[in-house]
Design an enzyme around this catalytic site. Structure first.
Site, PDB file in Angstrom:
ATOM      1  CG  ASP A  13      39.247  40.818  35.937  1.00  0.00           C
ATOM      2  OD1 ASP A  13      38.967  39.694  36.796  1.00  0.00           O
ATOM      3  OD2 ASP A  13      38.474  41.554  35.315  1.00  0.00           O
ATOM      4  CE  LYS A  16      42.106  41.024  43.187  1.00  0.00           C
ATOM      5  NZ  LYS A  16      41.787  41.532  41.885  1.00  0.00           N
ATOM      6  N   GLY A  40      36.952  36.086  40.293  1.00  0.00           N
ATOM      7  CA  GLY A  40      37.369  34.883  39.799  1.00  0.00           C
ATOM      8  C   GLY A  40      39.003  34.872  39.865  1.00  0.00           C
ATOM      9  CG  HIS A  41      40.837  35.615  42.988  1.00  0.00           C
ATOM     10  ND1 HIS A  41      41.072  35.945  44.507  1.00  0.00           N
ATOM     11  CD2 HIS A  41      40.410  36.720  42.389  1.00  0.00           C
ATOM     12  CE1 HIS A  41      40.589  37.383  44.455  1.00  0.00           C
ATOM     13  NE2 HIS A  41      40.340  37.687  43.158  1.00  0.00           N
ATOM     14  CD  GLN A 221      34.940  41.917  43.447  1.00  0.00           C
ATOM     15  OE1 GLN A 221      35.128  42.134  44.560  1.00  0.00           O
ATOM     16  NE2 GLN A 221      34.801  40.801  43.019  1.00  0.00           N
ATOM     17  N   PRO A 301      34.128  39.518  27.319  1.00  0.00           N
ATOM     18  CG  PRO A 301      33.749  40.275  25.115  1.00  0.00           C
ATOM     19  CD  PRO A 301      33.265  39.355  26.238  1.00  0.00           C
ATOM     20  CG  LEU A 329      56.851  42.483  31.983  1.00  0.00           C
ATOM     21  CD1 LEU A 329      56.408  43.945  31.813  1.00  0.00           C
ATOM     22  CD2 LEU A 329      57.869  42.516  32.640  1.00  0.00           C
TER      23      LEU A 329
HETATM   24  P1  IMP Z   1      29.073  43.365  40.694  1.00  0.00           P
HETATM   25  O1  IMP Z   1      30.554  43.187  41.757  1.00  0.00           O
HETATM   26  O2  IMP Z   1      28.726  42.017  40.206  1.00  0.00           O
HETATM   27  O3  IMP Z   1      27.959  43.909  41.487  1.00  0.00           O
HETATM   28  O4  IMP Z   1      29.868  44.216  39.458  1.00  0.00           O
HETATM   29  C1  IMP Z   1      30.102  45.602  39.647  1.00  0.00           C
HETATM   30  C2  IMP Z   1      30.975  46.005  38.553  1.00  0.00           C
HETATM   31  O5  IMP Z   1      32.425  45.387  39.159  1.00  0.00           O
HETATM   32  C3  IMP Z   1      30.814  45.497  37.206  1.00  0.00           C
HETATM   33  O6  IMP Z   1      31.477  46.403  36.278  1.00  0.00           O
HETATM   34  C4  IMP Z   1      31.692  43.997  37.188  1.00  0.00           C
HETATM   35  O7  IMP Z   1      32.201  43.670  35.947  1.00  0.00           O
HETATM   36  C5  IMP Z   1      32.825  44.444  37.976  1.00  0.00           C
HETATM   37  N1  IMP Z   1      33.618  43.364  38.706  1.00  0.00           N
HETATM   38  C6  IMP Z   1      32.886  42.577  39.889  1.00  0.00           C
HETATM   39  N2  IMP Z   1      33.698  41.589  40.104  1.00  0.00           N
HETATM   40  C7  IMP Z   1      34.850  41.539  39.443  1.00  0.00           C
HETATM   41  C8  IMP Z   1      36.055  41.093  39.446  1.00  0.00           C
HETATM   42  O8  IMP Z   1      36.358  40.051  40.300  1.00  0.00           O
HETATM   43  N3  IMP Z   1      36.948  41.380  38.458  1.00  0.00           N
HETATM   44  C9  IMP Z   1      36.385  42.412  37.397  1.00  0.00           C
HETATM   45  N4  IMP Z   1      35.563  43.110  37.427  1.00  0.00           N
HETATM   46  C10 IMP Z   1      34.708  42.885  38.566  1.00  0.00           C
END
Ligand code: IMP
Length: 421
Positions: A13, A16, A40-41, A221, A301, A329
């Site tokens: 988040d 990117k 989620g980009h 991620q 959240p 920023l």
């Molecule tokens: P998973 O990737 O759904 O297995 O989730 C594993 C961990 O990665 C969890 O803490 C999710 O909230 C986090 N996570 C997965 N994808 C994202 C992302 O795109 N942004 C932020 N956190 C993510």
């Protein structure tokens, strides 16, 4: 040498999507190299918001070819829905999306098992079946895009999978049993829709880079969610870090010319797991409100806190960043004071490395340096020199601490709210 890699340097988040969109102005191809519909980009262009989960962010610009790399796990339904949504919003996707043949497919049972696993062992996943699909990949029982067209193999693999997965769900006292015929029927339907996108050659992108195409590799991620380098076990099941860019796209590391980290000007995290600079107070609340910190995929959240330079240094080392793009920023503009964590204190001792075990991370006390806030809007500023002195001081400190250059500063959600340094 014509490949740029964009990598999240925190817990995802970081923004990117916006940075990839900006940098892809001069590239021919954008490749997503890991993760799946958990990402989620978000990109804003002329007041219009696009949230991409699987399709590379390059799709928003015409003429860019978008490739889903083999490091991705692809949920066919999420993929096809995303294409429909893009088309409804005026984005032409015709002949612009390719899927590498060795990309693993997320099946319904992966999503159900993801949810069941969460009941037993809470990681706070997105529930998109990511972990279970990668588990099957490494257990060598996964279904790849190309396998959808090999009936004998597909039948035998689904049959084996159903047996073990039904046994597993029975153990968990649930009646979510998986049906062989139903799964096959669904796959036969979906494969026809996927067929036009799947290329036969696993070295498809490698071939394009060899003939001189400019390519951007888009990570999902972030480094601290990396299965090897992140806050294990509170991580995702792939490698968002630099190694994943190579194995997840089929591009040799010798073609990589730039590795760019994306860092938010503060820190956020979604899901469970340690977060040393988390602020469970009104400052954290304010960061969440001002930064609209709610998950683009799950709406959850996000946990918020000050910038953690100890973690960011670790991420810089692991990925070899020379440049960082600093996002959001502007969110700090209304704070009287802004803090950055420069060290951790553990058992009375100061450390400046990022510990990798959960008990230690849960125990560390962040030590902060405090900066004076600039207390005025910075949106619309185009030149670095026009930023308030306090903001410049903040940025220079980050650069010095990490020994990197900050190449892009994002001062708002629109494509144009950007300073190219
Ligand atoms: P998973 O990737 O759904 O297995 O989730 C594993 C961990 O990665 C969890 O803490 C999710 O909230 C986090 N996570 C997965 N994808 C994202 C992302 O795109 N942004 C932020 N956190 C993510």
């Amino acid at each position: 040498m014509n490949v740029i890699v964009v990598i999240g340097s925190q817990w995802g988040d970081e923004g990117k999507g916006k940075i990839v969109d900006l940098l892809s102005e001069n590239v021919d191809i954008v490749v997503r190299y890991q993760g799946g519909a958990n990402a989620g980009h978000t990109i804003f262009v002329n007041g219009k918001k696009f949230v991409l989960h699987l399709i590379p962010s390059g799709i928003i610009r015409n003429d860019i070819l978008c490739v889903i790399g083999n490091g991705v796990v692809l949920d066919p339904h999420a993929f096809l829905n995303e294409i429909s949504l893009l088309n409804e919003n005026g984005i032409n996707t015709n002949n612009r999306i390719k899927i590498l043949p060795n990309t693993h497919i997320v099946l319904n049972y992966h999503k159900i098992i993801d949810t069941l696993n969460e009941e037993q062992n809470k990681i706070g996943t997105t529930g998109k079946g990511i972990g279970p699909t990668y588990t099957d990949k490494y257990a060598r029982i996964g279904i790849r895009a190309i396998d959808l067209f090999n009936d004998e193999y597909l039948r035998s693999m689904i049959s084996k999978n159903i047996q073990t997965k039904n046994a597993l769900t029975k153990n968990l006292h649930t009646d979510s049993l998986f049906d062989y015929n139903q799964i096959l029927e669904e796959l036969f339907l979906v494969r026809e829709k996927l067929k036009p996108y799947i290329v036969k050659n696993a070295a498809y992108v490698a071939e394009l880079v060899r003939i001189g195409k400019n390519i951007l590799l888009e990570g999902a991620q972030g480094t601290l969610l990396d299965v090897d380098y992140g806050t294990y076990p509170y991580v995702t099941s792939s490698n968002p870090t630099i190694g994943g860019a190579v194995t997840g796209s089929g591009i040799s590391s010798r073609y990589i010319s730039q590795i760019i980290g994306v860092a938010k000007a503060y820190t956020t995290r979604v899901g469970e797991g340690p977060f040393p600079t988390e602020l469970k107070n009104e400052i954290g609340e304010k960061l969440r409100t001002e930064g609209n910190e709610f998950g683009a995929t799950t709406g959850r959240p996000r946990r918020c806190g000050w910038l953690d330079l100890v973690a960011l240094k670790y991420s810089t080392l692991i990925n070899g960043f020379k440049s960082l793009s600093l996002t959001k920023l502007d969110v700090l503009s209304s704070f009287d004071e802004i803090k950055v964590c420069t060290h951790y204190k553990i058992d009375g001792e100061l450390i400046d490395y990022f510990p990798i075990d959960i008990p230690t991370l849960n125990k560390v006390e962040p030590i902060y340096k405090t900066f004076k806030g600039w207390r005025k809007s910075i949106r619309g500023i185009k030149n670095f020199e026009n930023l308030p002195n306090e903001a410049i001081e903040y940025i220079r400190f980050i650069e010095d601490y990490l020994s990197v250059n900050i190449n892009i500063i994002s001062t708002g959600y629109e494509r144009d709210d950007t300073i190219i340094v």
